[in-house]
Motif scaffolding. Structure first.
Motif, PDB file in Angstrom:
ATOM      1  N   ASN A  42     -12.668   5.789  -4.259  1.00 32.32           N
ATOM      2  CA  ASN A  42     -12.567   4.673  -3.315  1.00 32.32           C
ATOM      3  C   ASN A  42     -11.239   4.627  -2.561  1.00 32.32           C
ATOM      4  N   LYS A  43     -10.576   5.761  -2.458  1.00 31.63           N
ATOM      5  CA  LYS A  43      -9.332   5.863  -1.703  1.00 31.63           C
ATOM      6  C   LYS A  43      -9.558   6.798  -0.516  1.00 31.63           C
ATOM      7  N   VAL A  44      -8.730   6.671   0.495  1.00 30.69           N
ATOM      8  CA  VAL A  44      -8.896   7.458   1.725  1.00 30.69           C
ATOM      9  C   VAL A  44      -7.995   8.690   1.675  1.00 30.69           C
ATOM     10  N   ILE A  45      -8.567   9.813   2.078  1.00 37.76           N
ATOM     11  CA  ILE A  45      -7.836  11.062   2.182  1.00 37.76           C
ATOM     12  C   ILE A  45      -7.915  11.563   3.617  1.00 37.76           C
ATOM     13  N   GLY A  46      -6.777  11.937   4.151  1.00 35.73           N
ATOM     14  CA  GLY A  46      -6.707  12.650   5.417  1.00 35.73           C
ATOM     15  C   GLY A  46      -6.264  14.069   5.120  1.00 35.73           C
ATOM     16  N   PHE A  47      -6.946  15.051   5.689  1.00 36.66           N
ATOM     17  CA  PHE A  47      -6.649  16.447   5.382  1.00 36.66           C
ATOM     18  C   PHE A  47      -5.902  17.135   6.519  1.00 36.66           C
ATOM     19  N   VAL A  48      -4.981  18.011   6.109  1.00 37.14           N
ATOM     20  CA  VAL A  48      -4.222  18.856   7.015  1.00 37.14           C
ATOM     21  C   VAL A  48      -4.320  20.282   6.486  1.00 37.14           C
ATOM     22  N   GLY A  49      -4.650  21.209   7.358  1.00 40.71           N
ATOM     23  CA  GLY A  49      -4.696  22.615   6.975  1.00 40.71           C
ATOM     24  C   GLY A  49      -3.841  23.437   7.912  1.00 40.71           C
ATOM     25  N   THR A  50      -3.239  24.478   7.374  1.00 39.09           N
ATOM     26  CA  THR A  50      -2.470  25.411   8.189  1.00 39.09           C
ATOM     27  C   THR A  50      -2.969  26.817   7.902  1.00 39.09           C
ATOM     28  N   GLY A  51      -2.948  27.650   8.921  1.00 40.38           N
ATOM     29  CA  GLY A  51      -3.416  29.008   8.705  1.00 40.38           C
ATOM     30  C   GLY A  51      -3.099  29.928   9.855  1.00 40.38           C
ATOM     31  N   GLY A  52      -3.426  31.181   9.657  1.00 39.82           N
ATOM     32  CA  GLY A  52      -3.112  32.208  10.628  1.00 39.82           C
ATOM     33  C   GLY A  52      -4.190  32.453  11.662  1.00 39.82           C
ATOM     34  N   THR A  53      -5.418  32.006  11.388  1.00 36.55           N
ATOM     35  CA  THR A  53      -6.488  32.202  12.371  1.00 36.55           C
ATOM     36  C   THR A  53      -7.127  30.857  12.692  1.00 36.55           C
ATOM     37  N   TYR A  54      -7.747  30.785  13.827  1.00 35.85           N
ATOM     38  CA  TYR A  54      -8.368  29.527  14.231  1.00 35.85           C
ATOM     39  C   TYR A  54      -9.632  29.210  13.430  1.00 35.85           C
ATOM     40  N   GLN A  55     -10.278  30.209  12.850  1.00 34.83           N
ATOM     41  CA  GLN A  55     -11.510  29.978  12.118  1.00 34.83           C
ATOM     42  C   GLN A  55     -11.279  29.295  10.764  1.00 34.83           C
ATOM     43  N   HIS A  56     -10.074  29.343  10.249  1.00 31.38           N
ATOM     44  CA  HIS A  56      -9.823  28.782   8.927  1.00 31.38           C
ATOM     45  C   HIS A  56      -9.952  27.264   8.869  1.00 31.38           C
ATOM     46  N   TYR A  57     -10.073  26.609  10.008  1.00 27.66           N
ATOM     47  CA  TYR A  57     -10.267  25.152   9.980  1.00 27.66           C
ATOM     48  C   TYR A  57     -11.533  24.801   9.204  1.00 27.66           C
TER      49      TYR A  57
ATOM     50  N   ASP B 164      -2.387   4.802  -3.079  1.00 23.83           N
ATOM     51  CA  ASP B 164      -3.568   4.100  -2.569  1.00 23.83           C
ATOM     52  C   ASP B 164      -4.330   4.915  -1.533  1.00 23.83           C
ATOM     53  N   CYS B 165      -3.634   5.852  -0.885  1.00 24.70           N
ATOM     54  CA  CYS B 165      -4.256   6.719   0.113  1.00 24.70           C
ATOM     55  C   CYS B 165      -3.418   7.993   0.228  1.00 24.70           C
TER      56      CYS B 165
ATOM     57  N   SER C  70      -7.877   2.553   4.986  1.00 23.08           N
ATOM     58  CA  SER C  70      -7.322   2.066   3.714  1.00 23.08           C
ATOM     59  C   SER C  70      -7.151   0.559   3.732  1.00 23.08           C
ATOM     60  N   LYS C  71      -6.634   0.038   4.818  1.00 24.74           N
ATOM     61  CA  LYS C  71      -6.453  -1.420   4.921  1.00 24.74           C
ATOM     62  C   LYS C  71      -7.801  -2.135   4.911  1.00 24.74           C
ATOM     63  N   SER C  72      -8.800  -1.541   5.535  1.00 23.41           N
ATOM     64  CA  SER C  72     -10.132  -2.145   5.548  1.00 23.41           C
ATOM     65  C   SER C  72     -10.743  -2.195   4.165  1.00 23.41           C
ATOM     66  N   LEU C  73     -10.478  -1.174   3.356  1.00 23.88           N
ATOM     67  CA  LEU C  73     -11.021  -1.132   2.002  1.00 23.88           C
ATOM     68  C   LEU C  73     -10.323  -2.108   1.067  1.00 23.88           C
ATOM     69  N   ILE C  74      -9.034  -2.332   1.312  1.00 23.59           N
ATOM     70  CA  ILE C  74      -8.262  -3.226   0.445  1.00 23.59           C
ATOM     71  C   ILE C  74      -8.585  -4.694   0.730  1.00 23.59           C
TER      72      ILE C  74
ATOM     73  N   MET D  36       0.849  -1.174   0.000  1.00 25.54           N
ATOM     74  CA  MET D  36       0.000   0.000   0.000  1.00 25.54           C
ATOM     75  C   MET D  36       0.894   1.235   0.000  1.00 25.54           C
ATOM     76  N   LYS D  37       0.504   2.225  -0.780  1.00 26.01           N
ATOM     77  CA  LYS D  37       1.295   3.446  -0.904  1.00 26.01           C
ATOM     78  C   LYS D  37       0.511   4.648  -0.396  1.00 26.01           C
ATOM     79  N   LEU D  38       1.127   5.373   0.540  1.00 25.96           N
ATOM     80  CA  LEU D  38       0.572   6.612   1.091  1.00 25.96           C
ATOM     81  C   LEU D  38       1.328   7.777   0.480  1.00 25.96           C
ATOM     82  N   LEU D  39       0.602   8.679  -0.147  1.00 30.44           N
ATOM     83  CA  LEU D  39       1.187   9.877  -0.731  1.00 30.44           C
ATOM     84  C   LEU D  39       0.810  11.085   0.115  1.00 30.44           C
ATOM     85  N   GLY D  40       1.815  11.778   0.614  1.00 32.44           N
ATOM     86  CA  GLY D  40       1.596  13.047   1.293  1.00 32.44           C
ATOM     87  C   GLY D  40       1.776  14.170   0.302  1.00 32.44           C
TER      88      GLY D  40
END
Length: 178
Positions: free
Chosen positions: A102-117, A71-72, A173-177, A1-5
């Motif tokens: 049908n692939k899993v994505i985990g999101f990361v955000g960065t910003g200057g204010t707390y509301q940008h989440y 793969d994710c 991801s492992k559960s889907l595979i 399985m391959k994880l791409l950041g």
């Protein structure tokens, strides 16, 4: 399985640092996991204009291929003016809709204010839905206060969320595979 950041920006270091932290933790959880980090600032990616993939420059083709071969994903973006960064949006435009299906994505955000989440909830998750991807239940949003002067994450609660996100993406991801 391959994880791409994917660090979906061409400026700054915080987004890349955060994505890298998640990917590295995932690798600790599964030593057999293949990982790759795609930092868009290292590539001369052309703007999407509807051409066939083979008609774009070599860097653009490499980036598209990296997405298609994964793969994710851990996808990170800085939040500018209450929206995702343009280089990430361009990447989404360049890949075929099936790239994330049908692939899993985990999101990361960065910003200057707390509301940008909220950009993760209101923009990134709907984009993932369009692609028919699965999203990890949690995501990580980091404010500049969560980093030290070397762009390392120093807030222990954020580190815990990073580790949780890595575990969720792997588990789903492992559960889907299987």
């Amino acid at each position: 399985m391959k994880l791409l950041g994917i660090s979906g920006t061409i400026i700054g270091e915080k987004t890349y640092s955060a994505v890298k932290h998640v990917v590295e933790h995932a690798k600790l959880l599964d030593v057999q996991l293949e990982t790759e980090l795609l930092d868009l600032k290292e590539y001369n990616v052309e703007f999407c204009d509807g051409r066939q993939t083979e008609d774009y420059n070599e860097d653009t083709q490499k980036v598209i291929h990296a997405v298609l071969s994964a793969d994710c994903f851990i996808i990170g973006t800085p939040i500018f003016q209450a929206s995702l960064a343009a280089p990430l949006k361009n990447l989404f435009d360049l890949v075929p809709p099936s790239a994330f299906r049908n692939k899993v994505i985990g999101f990361v955000g960065t910003g200057g204010t707390y509301q940008h989440y909220l950009v993760i909830e209101n923009q990134l998750k709907p984009i993932a839905g369009y692609f028919r991807a699965y999203t990890a239940p949690d995501y990580v949003y980091l404010n500049r206060e969560h980093f030290d002067s070397n762009n390392r994450i120093v807030d222990s609660s954020v580190v815990e969320r990073v580790e949780t996100l890595a575990a969720q993406v792997l588990h789903m991801s492992k559960s889907l595979i299987s």
